[in-house]
Design a protein around this motif. Structure first.
Motif, PDB file in Angstrom:
ATOM      1  N   GLY A 230       1.694  27.167  24.268  1.00 30.68           N
ATOM      2  CA  GLY A 230       0.216  27.386  24.176  1.00 30.68           C
ATOM      3  C   GLY A 230      -0.788  26.419  24.715  1.00 30.68           C
ATOM      4  N   LEU A 231      -0.278  25.156  24.431  1.00 28.04           N
ATOM      5  CA  LEU A 231      -1.063  23.843  25.002  1.00 28.04           C
ATOM      6  C   LEU A 231      -1.054  23.989  26.606  1.00 28.04           C
ATOM      7  CD1 LEU A 231      -0.308  21.088  22.739  1.00 28.04           C
ATOM      8  CD2 LEU A 231      -2.533  22.020  23.024  1.00 28.04           C
ATOM      9  N   GLU A 232       0.189  24.081  26.850  1.00 27.14           N
ATOM     10  CA  GLU A 232       0.106  24.489  28.759  1.00 27.14           C
ATOM     11  C   GLU A 232      -0.641  25.474  29.144  1.00 27.14           C
ATOM     12  OE1 GLU A 232       1.555  22.391  30.561  1.00 27.14           O
ATOM     13  OE2 GLU A 232       2.857  21.163  29.596  1.00 27.14           O
ATOM     14  N   ILE A 233      -0.531  26.811  28.482  1.00 26.03           N
ATOM     15  CA  ILE A 233      -1.667  27.775  29.134  1.00 26.03           C
ATOM     16  C   ILE A 233      -3.165  27.303  28.899  1.00 26.03           C
ATOM     17  CG2 ILE A 233      -2.456  30.136  28.055  1.00 26.03           C
ATOM     18  CD1 ILE A 233       0.363  30.581  27.072  1.00 26.03           C
ATOM     19  N   LEU A 234      -3.489  26.529  27.809  1.00 26.87           N
ATOM     20  CA  LEU A 234      -4.838  26.091  27.826  1.00 26.87           C
ATOM     21  C   LEU A 234      -5.175  25.138  29.181  1.00 26.87           C
ATOM     22  CD1 LEU A 234      -5.242  25.558  23.901  1.00 26.87           C
ATOM     23  CD2 LEU A 234      -6.065  27.586  25.498  1.00 26.87           C
ATOM     24  N   ILE A 235      -3.938  24.396  29.169  1.00 21.22           N
ATOM     25  CA  ILE A 235      -4.321  23.451  30.358  1.00 21.22           C
ATOM     26  C   ILE A 235      -4.505  24.178  31.619  1.00 21.22           C
ATOM     27  CG2 ILE A 235      -3.158  21.721  31.797  1.00 21.22           C
ATOM     28  CD1 ILE A 235      -1.688  20.678  29.170  1.00 21.22           C
ATOM     29  N   HIS A 236      -3.512  25.153  31.865  1.00 24.00           N
ATOM     30  CA  HIS A 236      -3.673  25.988  32.974  1.00 24.00           C
ATOM     31  C   HIS A 236      -4.706  26.832  33.261  1.00 24.00           C
ATOM     32  CE1 HIS A 236       0.111  24.351  34.862  1.00 24.00           C
ATOM     33  NE2 HIS A 236       0.696  24.540  33.590  1.00 24.00           N
ATOM     34  N   ASN A 237      -5.463  27.325  32.198  1.00 23.59           N
ATOM     35  CA  ASN A 237      -6.530  28.028  32.242  1.00 23.59           C
ATOM     36  C   ASN A 237      -7.893  27.383  32.099  1.00 23.59           C
ATOM     37  OD1 ASN A 237      -7.174  27.810  29.463  1.00 23.59           O
ATOM     38  ND2 ASN A 237      -6.215  29.821  29.041  1.00 23.59           N
ATOM     39  N   GLY A 238      -7.868  26.125  31.917  1.00 22.63           N
ATOM     40  CA  GLY A 238      -9.073  25.303  31.691  1.00 22.63           C
ATOM     41  C   GLY A 238      -9.646  25.086  30.557  1.00 22.63           C
ATOM     42  N   GLN A 239      -8.977  26.120  29.618  1.00 24.74           N
ATOM     43  CA  GLN A 239      -9.701  25.844  28.315  1.00 24.74           C
ATOM     44  C   GLN A 239      -9.564  24.594  27.479  1.00 24.74           C
ATOM     45  OE1 GLN A 239     -11.817  27.991  27.167  1.00 24.74           O
ATOM     46  NE2 GLN A 239     -11.944  27.527  25.030  1.00 24.74           N
TER      47      GLN A 239
END
Length: 286
Positions: A230-239
């Motif tokens: 989940g954290l990696e997704i947030l990093i990649h989408n800028g959130q």
């Protein structure tokens, strides 16, 4: 139509119904002893966003009793169920006994420290230029914080307290000279303790390599995997960056690091080789 086909259909609906109504897994974090946790709102929103895409559902609850870091680490290592999740400064020792999710949620800000002093000592560090100039001053820290050993290993004097809240009263009473706090903490703490004779020194900053990670109990591997993803997704989408700036941009600006004497300290308790230093997007640079 074969009889086993109907049995299969019934089984599928039964399984789907059970999955849809499955109770979320309870994950407990240490209930803070402080009046207010300056990190909590940020951490709570970050956790909520990171876990929102997980196929597994979780319910985050505080521990039944207030808990300091040392006790929380002990409970997690021993898998008691009292604490499953902790956010704290990393050390090599903690990384060996707990699952460290090596995404610095503070972007290293916890290692940038500016000091509280009592009002009449607001000019105390006006002539400080080197770490050697700090040797006659005593810093206050909570007994089980990793910062105690970091400061001492750099030749600085440290006085300790058994609780976080006691440190503010001890500083006001002159039990030590300054209370170095992260720039992501100090402004909120100033508001909470506005009734005390404490001010933020404008002259110096201490800096040492630090990473503020989520730590997960070894028996909660699936949760650790889901949180990491989940954290990696947030990093990649800028959130991730948006949340970081939402909560910390104002503090960074108020700290005015470019106008302070920055004293560099070593952190012998965190091996740089084990830090994700190659990911520049995860680190704050003044």
């Amino acid at each position: 139509m074969p009889k086993y086909f109907f049995i299969l259909i019934i089984a599928m609906f039964t399984f789907g119904s059970q999955f849809a109504h499955a109770e979320p897994t309870v994950i407990r974090y240490p209930r803070p002893a402080a009046k207010t946790d300056s990190h909590f709102d940020y951490v709570q929103e970050l956790l909520t966003e990171a876990l929102s895409a997980s196929p597994n559902k979780y319910k985050l609850l505080p521990s039944k009793a207030t808990m300091q870091q040392g006790r929380a680490v002990h409970e997690m290592k021993n898998g008691t169920g009292e604490v499953d999740l902790l956010w704290s400064m990393s050390t090599d020792e903690r990384e060996k006994s707990l699952i460290a999710i090596k995404i610095p949620i503070d972007k290293g800000l916890l290692g940038w420290r500016i000091p509280f002093v009592i009002g009449e000592n607001r000019q105390m560090f006006k002539t400080v230029r080197t770490l050697h100039d700090m040797e006659n001053y005593s810093a206050g820290q909570e007994l089980d914080w990793p910062d105690v050993k970091i400061l001492e290993s750099n030749g600085l004097k440290v006085s300790t307290a058994n609780s976080y809240e006691a440190l503010f009263s001890m500083l006001e009473a002159g039990r030590f000279d300054y209370f170095p706090r992260s720039i992501m903490e100090i402004w909120k703490e100033q508001e909470v303790h506005a009734g005390k004779n404490l001010v933020i020194s404008q002259d110096i900053a201490l800096h040492y390599p630090a990473a503020y990670y989520f730590f997960v109990a070894p028996n909660k591997l699936q949760f650790a995997l889901d949180l990491t993803n989940g954290l990696e997704i947030l990093i990649h989408n800028g959130q991730f960056e948006k949340l970081f700036l939402k909560y910390h941009q104002s503090s960074i600006q108020k700290a005015g690091l470019k106008h302070r004497i920055v004293l560099e300290l070593q952190n012998p308790f965190l091996n740089p080789a084990n830090m994700p230093l190659g990911r520049s997007e995860l680190w704050f640079k003044p």
